[in-house]
Scaffold this motif. Sequence first.
Motif: not given
Length: 409
Positions: A295, A299, A303
Amino acid sequence: MILNKTKPHIIIVGANFSGLTAASKLRKSYEVTVIAPTQDFQWTPNIHEILSDVKKQTSISLNLETMITRLGHRFINQAVSAIDGRLQTVTLDDQQTLNYDVLLIASGHARSNYGIKGADEYARGFRTADNVIQVHRDITAAIDSGKRAININIVGGGFTGVEVLGELLRKYSDDKRLHINVIDRAPRLVQALPEKLSSDIVEQCKNYQINFHFNKKITEVKKDSILFSNQESLDSDITIWSAGTKLPDYLDKIDTEKSANGLAVNTYLQAKSFSNIFIAGDSATFPKPLPKQASVAMDMGSHAAANIVRFCASKALKPFKVSATPVLLSLGDINTYFIQGKLVLASPMLAAAKEAVYQVYMARLSTLLPLEQSCSSLASRVTLSAEKLLLAEVFKLRPKVLLQRSKIL
């Protein structure tokens, strides 16, 4: 630094969690090339379940070329041999050289044997589905050989080592010929997580043929044994290597700040020496280490892609902030642990939650496939999990056993 303002060429090296996520966030208005040495994306947090036949290789894999091409990007199925940040080039194994305007390094880590003699030759890795399938074959061959005792040694008592142990117990706990050793230089299991977790895992394993060897330094791995620095040794028919990772070799000469664990990044996920090189996933290292979770890697990929878009548009970049997410650790069909900070919950029923994480993320990634393939993939995953995991394992436990194993540590 040279930047093509018309249609910047963005190269992504690596197409697992962070690389594939980044690729899915970049529009067709950019020229995007994704480079990976493998043909498939693999949901590696569940590869240990191949060992017990709960998962198949096909159920944790998705074809990269199909997904990347459908995104409108170019996919190159090769390994990278070198990166030159000053010349803005990526060199492939076939010596082809590609120029980039912006580069995202998301190739993760490779296996590290710490220079231990014989580890390359006699220890099986456990980082890909192919690795696990080979271990599965080795165990099957040892069992079929008729040996009276089969010694399986797991090197590394971290997250992977514990889950490997659990799947061995799920499938082979009734076979008294198997003797399992878990070996680690640390004084306990899963050193990065609360100590009470290690204590409970050891306690859960006391009724099985398992020995834990902590504070042990391996000096050599042989075909049929493991040697330690204190002159002791263990017999070994199968050695599974789940300890140690490092940066891929192609990053050895890159001219930016790095450590054994990764390339140093600033708060925007940029390399310290090159503003047009972004780094995500396990390849990146911060002053304070981030959790090695899928996870978190996803992320970071998302980003990094957003900051690459801002970078190409000469807009201000945004700092990356880590979202605190819980950890789910399985010990086969014996127990599953939910860890959030110092809180540790244990229950076999948590296996359903861990399976749900896998199903949700794989379903999300499957949307990058053609509809027919996506639906077929989903149906096969759900059917296999229901048959091999939820129905066959969790619900067979007696209420008394469930109650005994369900607790707050």
